[in-house]
Write a protein that holds these residues in place. Structure first.
Motif, PDB file in Angstrom:
ATOM      1  N   PRO A 148       0.813  -1.218   0.000  1.00 56.05           N
ATOM      2  CA  PRO A 148       0.000   0.000   0.000  1.00 56.05           C
ATOM      3  C   PRO A 148       0.847   1.270   0.000  1.00 56.05           C
ATOM      4  O   PRO A 148       2.016   1.271   0.388  1.00 56.05           O
ATOM      5  CB  PRO A 148      -0.795  -0.121   1.301  1.00 56.05           C
ATOM      6  N   GLU A 182      -2.499   6.259  -0.127  1.00 58.26           N
ATOM      7  CA  GLU A 182      -3.945   6.177  -0.358  1.00 58.26           C
ATOM      8  C   GLU A 182      -4.630   5.224   0.613  1.00 58.26           C
ATOM      9  O   GLU A 182      -5.849   5.277   0.804  1.00 58.26           O
ATOM     10  CB  GLU A 182      -4.220   5.734  -1.806  1.00 58.26           C
ATOM     11  N   ALA A 183      -3.869   4.344   1.256  1.00 55.15           N
ATOM     12  CA  ALA A 183      -4.441   3.357   2.178  1.00 55.15           C
ATOM     13  C   ALA A 183      -4.254   3.756   3.636  1.00 55.15           C
ATOM     14  O   ALA A 183      -4.384   2.914   4.526  1.00 55.15           O
ATOM     15  CB  ALA A 183      -3.797   1.992   1.934  1.00 55.15           C
ATOM     16  N   ARG A 184      -3.996   5.019   3.908  1.00 57.36           N
ATOM     17  CA  ARG A 184      -3.644   5.448   5.256  1.00 57.36           C
ATOM     18  C   ARG A 184      -4.706   5.107   6.299  1.00 57.36           C
ATOM     19  O   ARG A 184      -4.396   4.882   7.463  1.00 57.36           O
ATOM     20  CB  ARG A 184      -3.366   6.952   5.276  1.00 57.36           C
ATOM     21  N   ASP A 185      -5.989   5.063   5.933  1.00 54.39           N
ATOM     22  CA  ASP A 185      -7.061   4.814   6.894  1.00 54.39           C
ATOM     23  C   ASP A 185      -7.536   3.362   6.917  1.00 54.39           C
ATOM     24  O   ASP A 185      -8.556   3.057   7.542  1.00 54.39           O
ATOM     25  CB  ASP A 185      -8.245   5.733   6.614  1.00 54.39           C
ATOM     26  N   GLY A 205       1.565   8.761   5.810  1.00 55.56           N
ATOM     27  CA  GLY A 205       0.413   7.941   5.457  1.00 55.56           C
ATOM     28  C   GLY A 205       0.706   6.460   5.541  1.00 55.56           C
ATOM     29  O   GLY A 205      -0.182   5.628   5.401  1.00 55.56           O
ATOM     30  N   PHE A 206       1.963   6.102   5.789  1.00 59.06           N
ATOM     31  CA  PHE A 206       2.376   4.700   5.876  1.00 59.06           C
ATOM     32  C   PHE A 206       3.732   4.637   6.555  1.00 59.06           C
ATOM     33  O   PHE A 206       4.411   5.659   6.731  1.00 59.06           O
ATOM     34  CB  PHE A 206       2.460   4.062   4.483  1.00 59.06           C
ATOM     35  N   PRO A 238       0.039   0.562   6.046  1.00 62.47           N
ATOM     36  CA  PRO A 238      -0.817   1.732   6.210  1.00 62.47           C
ATOM     37  C   PRO A 238      -0.729   2.318   7.614  1.00 62.47           C
ATOM     38  O   PRO A 238      -0.577   1.584   8.598  1.00 62.47           O
ATOM     39  CB  PRO A 238      -2.223   1.189   5.927  1.00 62.47           C
ATOM     40  N   TYR A 239      -0.896   3.628   7.677  1.00 68.29           N
ATOM     41  CA  TYR A 239      -0.788   4.342   8.949  1.00 68.29           C
ATOM     42  C   TYR A 239      -1.707   3.765  10.020  1.00 68.29           C
ATOM     43  O   TYR A 239      -1.273   3.391  11.109  1.00 68.29           O
ATOM     44  CB  TYR A 239      -1.106   5.826   8.724  1.00 68.29           C
TER      45      TYR A 239
END
Length: 577
Positions: free
Chosen positions: A275, A278-281, A374-375, A424-425
């Protein structure tokens, strides 16, 4: 059973909310986040506050311990007899050249200082155990940086190499240093160059199979059978998301996946997507529901609804344990035939040296760093693991590649280890906070779908593997699953480390294991009792595990062919930079 091919190309799933846990309103603290992220980036994710607190705890208690100080002063001034202070099994000083003066004096002086600092940083009355471990670890790291083996003029092996080669070793070492600096610079800019001779789909990850299902989080690979009949129950492998799955499908001779196919199992594996921001959440339970459980349902649908032998490696094993508890809670326990956990922790109260930097302050620093990006980048994570084992992964390499001018011979396992991934975060933050810091899973507070799950609900037979020299999932921590379950549990302790102990094919020299089985409802046996009483068996644990799987299967069926797919194995996600 024929299944329609499924591919979901929608964006990453919307994050779930569990047990009403409030989400931190990070927008209200954006300035604080930015400041913490700046500090964390400077310190490689370490918390200066956490380190300072540990040092103050140790220093203040040492200052009011006159007896301890007197002992340390006496040891510092005592005239020690000639010869090594500790056994000479330290690999840094194993060469016979270290027996000659003055190099033997350099070695002995260093070992004396090392022992003195070990005594100084441990056994101080009143120091918090966690703080003691942090201070002792940091002292050891600083000392290792100044070991005489790290410097050309104090290392007889390097000097002999320079004489023999007329200094060519230094020229080669400088070239290696420049190459590594360029490679690090390239990766730090987010550019990916695959210089390794081992490439998935070319000479590793080449077990025949197809991608039979895909969504935005993972791919599901099914492997082509090599036997006329297979066990009735299929086998699903859940790798960790901090690694690419092909550690279990290296070259044909050491591929666990190929071995299982050859043993007559219908083998599936998950290949996680790498990821980005864009996949932070995307959270931990998204990996559970949209990843593991979605793939699990697909496997069962493709195998006529049969129960599944599920196998989880490292964090994939932790996720599998959560999934097994979730299925049991929801009345779906019959869908799971057995559970195998490879080097996977479920109780995080004793995570080894990785836990040295897991406290509220350290996680706040890392959390801010991940929020900014974000990651968590693979290079950042690799640096943390190198720090934990700096003697072998940093300083031994400095001596070999830069001072002696020797390039390590590339191997498939080394190439895989360098093929890093991101996390991801939100997922990594939840994993560190809920599992590592608060130990929610072991203590019955971890929630899936708004309700808690309990490992004690797992009734399926379990096969659990720990490795003797594991810096990531210490076997004594893995063994704690005995305290959390009451089912039939076979525990195996195998030679090797976190990766090499699992990739332990038949015929691999120097391999052995211990095995013991706890009956359902049987009393607890301590870790030390297991180690002392379990017989050592020479050879690979793979053979033992395959026999166990066969015993837990309910018969055989005709081999399940893979007629078509979305693409050939190893798939697309494993090749993403």
């Amino acid at each position: 059973m024929r299944r329609d091919l499924t591919e979901t190309t929608a964006p990453f799933p919307a994050p779930q909310s569990d047990c009403g846990r409030p989400r931190t309103n990070v927008k209200d603290h954006a300035l604080d986040r930015a400041a913490h992220a700046m500090v964390a980036a400077t310190t490689s994710g370490l918390s200066p506050a956490s380190i300072c607190l540990a040092w103050l705890d140790w220093a203040l208690h040492l200052a009011v311990s006159p007896g301890k100080c007197m002992d340390l002063a006496r040891d510092a001034t005592r005239n020690r007899p000639p010869g090594p202070v500790v056994p000479t099994d330290d690999p840094r000083f194993s060469a016979s050249a270290w027996q000659r003066w003055p190099f033997s004096a350099y070695r002995d002086a260093f070992l004396q200082v090392q022992q003195w600092w070990q005594d100084a940083t441990t056994g101080v009355l009143g120091v918090d155990r966690h703080h003691e471990q942090v201070v002792s670890f940091l002292a050891r790291q600083m000392l290792d940086a100044f070991a005489p083996s790290n410097f050309a003029l104090t290392n007889p092996v390097v000097l002999e190499a320079a004489i023999r080669s007329d200094g060519a070793n230094f020229t080669a070492g400088a070239r290696h240093w420049i190459e590594d600096l360029e490679d690090y610079s390239t990766r730090s800019r987010g550019e990916h160059i695959r210089r390794s001779p081992y490439v998935p789909g070319r000479n590793v990850a080449i077990t025949p199979g197809k991608v039979v299902w895909r969504n935005s989080l993972c791919e599901l690979l099914q492997y082509s059978p090599s036997t006329a009949q297979v066990a009735r129950e299929p086998l699903l492998i859940v790798p960790s998301w901090i690694m690419k799955y092909y550690v279990l499908d290296l070259q044909p001779h050491n591929s666990l996946i190929r071995y299982l196919v050859g043993e007559g199992y219908t083998v599936f594996t998950i290949s996680w997507r790498n990821p980005g921001a864009e996949a932070r959440d995307v959270g931990l339970n998204d990996y559970l529901s949209h990843g593991l459980l979605a793939a699990f349902d697909e496997v069962r649908a493709r195998c006529s609804g049969e129960a599944v032998h599920a196998v989880g490696y490292c964090l994939g094993g932790t996720l599998l344990a959560i999934a097994a508890a979730t299925l049991a809670r929801d009345g779906r326990a019959g869908e799971l035939r057995t559970v195998t956990l490879l080097a996977a922790q479920t109780d995080f109260t004793d995570p080894g040296e990785l836990g040295l930097f897991i406290d509220a302050s350290a996680l706040a620093a890392l959390d801010s760093l991940m929020w900014e990006q974000g990651f968590l980048d693979g290079a950042q994570m690799a640096a943390a693991f190198q720090l934990l084992n700096a003697r072998d992964l940093i300083w031994s390499r400095v001596m070999s590649e830069y001072l002696l001018g020797r390039r390590s011979k590339p191997s498939d396992l080394m190439a895989w280890n360098a093929d890093t991934t991101r996390m991801p975060y939100r997922m990594h933050s939840e994993y560190l906070t809920q599992l590592f810091l608060h130990n929610d899973l072991a203590e019955g507070r971890y929630c899936v779908g708004g309700r808690p799950v309990a490992l004690s609900d797992i009734a399926q037979p379990m096969f659990v593997v720990g490795t003797e020299r594991d810096h990531v999932s210490p076997w004594r921590s893995v063994y704690k699953l005995h305290l959390l379950t009451h089912n039939l549990l076979t525990f195996v302790l195998t030679a090797g480390g976190h990766n090499a102990g699992i990739v332990s094919e038949p015929g691999h020299p120097g391999r052995h294991y211990r095995r013991a089985t706890r009956g359902q409802g049987a009393p607890y046996r301590s870790r030390q009792a297991f180690f002392d009483e379990a017989a050592v068996v020479e050879g690979s644990w793979w053979l033992c595990w395959s026999r166990w799987l066969r015993e837990q299967s309910s018969g055989v069926v005709d081999a399940r062919m893979v007629a078509d797919g979305l693409g050939e194995a190893p798939g697309a996600y494993v090749l993403e930079p």
